[in-house]
Enzyme design. Sequence first.
Site, short mmCIF file in Angstrom:
data_model
loop_
_atom_site.label_atom_id
_atom_site.label_comp_id
_atom_site.label_asym_id
_atom_site.label_seq_id
_atom_site.Cartn_x
_atom_site.Cartn_y
_atom_site.Cartn_z
N LYS A 1 -41.78 -42.94 93.77
CA LYS A 1 -42.08 -43.34 92.39
C LYS A 1 -42.93 -44.59 92.44
O LYS A 1 -42.88 -45.34 93.42
CB LYS A 1 -40.76 -43.65 91.65
N ASP B 1 -46.16 -40.41 84.64
CA ASP B 1 -44.81 -40.65 84.14
C ASP B 1 -45.00 -41.42 82.83
O ASP B 1 -46.11 -41.45 82.29
CB ASP B 1 -43.99 -41.45 85.18
P1 NAD Z 1 -43.76 -38.56 75.73
O1 NAD Z 1 -44.16 -39.99 75.73
O2 NAD Z 1 -44.79 -37.49 75.63
O3 NAD Z 1 -42.75 -38.30 74.50
C1 NAD Z 1 -41.62 -39.09 74.28
C2 NAD Z 1 -41.06 -38.75 72.91
O4 NAD Z 1 -39.90 -39.55 72.70
C3 NAD Z 1 -42.01 -39.09 71.75
O5 NAD Z 1 -41.85 -38.14 70.72
C4 NAD Z 1 -41.51 -40.45 71.29
O6 NAD Z 1 -41.84 -40.73 69.94
C5 NAD Z 1 -40.03 -40.26 71.48
N1 NAD Z 1 -39.30 -41.51 71.53
C6 NAD Z 1 -39.71 -42.68 72.05
N2 NAD Z 1 -38.76 -43.62 71.86
C7 NAD Z 1 -37.73 -43.01 71.24
C8 NAD Z 1 -36.48 -43.44 70.78
N3 NAD Z 1 -36.09 -44.71 70.90
N4 NAD Z 1 -35.67 -42.53 70.21
C9 NAD Z 1 -36.07 -41.24 70.07
N5 NAD Z 1 -37.27 -40.79 70.46
C10 NAD Z 1 -38.07 -41.66 71.05
O7 NAD Z 1 -42.86 -38.39 77.01
P2 NAD Z 1 -42.44 -37.03 77.74
O8 NAD Z 1 -43.41 -36.72 78.79
O9 NAD Z 1 -42.12 -36.00 76.70
O10 NAD Z 1 -41.11 -37.51 78.47
C11 NAD Z 1 -39.85 -37.51 77.81
C12 NAD Z 1 -38.74 -37.62 78.84
O11 NAD Z 1 -38.84 -36.53 79.76
C13 NAD Z 1 -38.75 -38.88 79.72
O12 NAD Z 1 -37.41 -39.20 80.01
C14 NAD Z 1 -39.46 -38.43 80.98
O13 NAD Z 1 -39.12 -39.23 82.10
C15 NAD Z 1 -38.88 -37.03 81.09
N6 NAD Z 1 -39.68 -36.14 81.93
C16 NAD Z 1 -40.97 -35.84 81.65
C17 NAD Z 1 -41.68 -34.97 82.46
C18 NAD Z 1 -43.08 -34.57 82.15
O14 NAD Z 1 -43.62 -33.72 82.88
N7 NAD Z 1 -43.69 -35.06 81.09
C19 NAD Z 1 -41.06 -34.40 83.59
C20 NAD Z 1 -39.73 -34.72 83.86
C21 NAD Z 1 -39.05 -35.59 83.02
#
Ligand code: NAD
Length: 425
Positions: A113, A153
């Site tokens: 990471k 990420d």
């Molecule tokens: P993103 O930034 O695209 O979306 C995040 C979403 O969460 C947005 O809708 C945002 O408004 C919302 N958000 C932010 N703060 C918030 C809060 N306090 N309460 C509620 N909602 C809130 O991110 P993502 O890529 O969708 O990632 C989301 C999660 O999934 C993270 O934990 C990330 O580590 C995990 N993840 C993502 C991937 C990937 O491929 N994108 C892979 C594995 C895990």
Amino acid sequence: MSQAAATSHLRENPFELATAQLRKVGELFALDPNLIRVLSQCKKAVEVSIPVQMDDGSIEVFLGYRVTHNIARGPSKGGIRYHPDVTLDEVKALAMWMTWKCAVVNLPYGGAKGGVIVDPRSLSDGELERLTRRYASEISIIISPEMDVPAPDLGTDPRVMAWIMDTYSMHHGHSTPGVVTGKPVVIGGSRGRYEATGRGVLFITQEACKRRGIPLEGQTVAIQGFGNVGGVAARLLAQAGARIVAVSDSRGGIYKPEGLDVESLYAHRLAGGQLGEHPGADHNHITNAELLELPVDILIPAALEGQVTELNAGKVQAKMIVEAANGPVTPRADEILSARGIYVVPDIVANAGGVVVSYFEWVQDLQSFFWEESEVNTRLQRIMVNAFNEVSTLAHARSLRLREAAYVVAVQRVVDAITARGIYP
Ligand code: NAD
């Protein structure tokens, strides 16, 4: 992936949590304590200073990290996070979790990471590019397609990956697309990568329903977070017949027991709209905290860590939680949910779709041979379904929670690899 709000952050030291989890698995399954000691540490942690010329002529110095936890099963793989709350211990914990995530879905990777302490929203495009290129330059001695392969990420996206790929390629005098994944398709990204994590969540939810003997069709679902993962998962689950009754973003959520019009909400978000401002919708506004406690069949936290804690775990009404975010349920909450009979599909399985298609991207880059999206999705489904069934079968046979079973499968695979290779010298 866009920047998420920085409200969450972890109240407990994440690396201590990660090592405690590992020790627990080691004790539960009588794994060799020598190897558990090896795996309790990260193989390599690099700290770099990143001086950046700002648009006003001043120079800001940012701090960045790249950590490799383990490479016994292959090159290390893991995202790069740009967030003001990044710490070395957080990056180390995330690197260790990547080792387990890659192992549980049986990818030939170890875990890594990276992170930079910065709020990317506070930078201009030029500042963000200069920061990224200098960070890439500083870590270019430890990343490579054979050694360590970054990905996006929180706070980083395909554009940032393109700058890293270009900087690395300039250093080496030839284009090296396989040095990062999550790139734009025009420079060697994979079709289906953007949707991969949400699509993986769909496959896992379908399998979990099958195991529980319930049809996905008609199940009510609440999803926290409507970004890359939550937005895509909502759309695909709705297409598969589930009833999405609540979704949220950082500003709050919307709830309609009869089911939301997910396609229209998704289009509204793509156009830059806030969920709460979706026009003409006859839904109720709710807070993120209320969303977690709704009377639904399936709850999918897809935003931040630490959302279900010992404070609200007793109030969760969902029968099943699919952890689309990383670490949305704290260990204490996990105990409470388990005692209440709530079925929790752990993050290292539920959200592994992203790293699986990152693996496909790397394979395509190394071969300079690119696949149709249908091939990507078919292979993704096979890997996700196999991983879920393996974990689920072990959980059933040994009366374990899915999370414990997932860790056992993952840690055992890494222990076997270290045992086969031996400890150098
Ligand atoms: P993103 O930034 O695209 O979306 C995040 C979403 O969460 C947005 O809708 C945002 O408004 C919302 N958000 C932010 N703060 C918030 C809060 N306090 N309460 C509620 N909602 C809130 O991110 P993502 O890529 O969708 O990632 C989301 C999660 O999934 C993270 O934990 C990330 O580590 C995990 N993840 C993502 C991937 C990937 O491929 N994108 C892979 C594995 C895990």
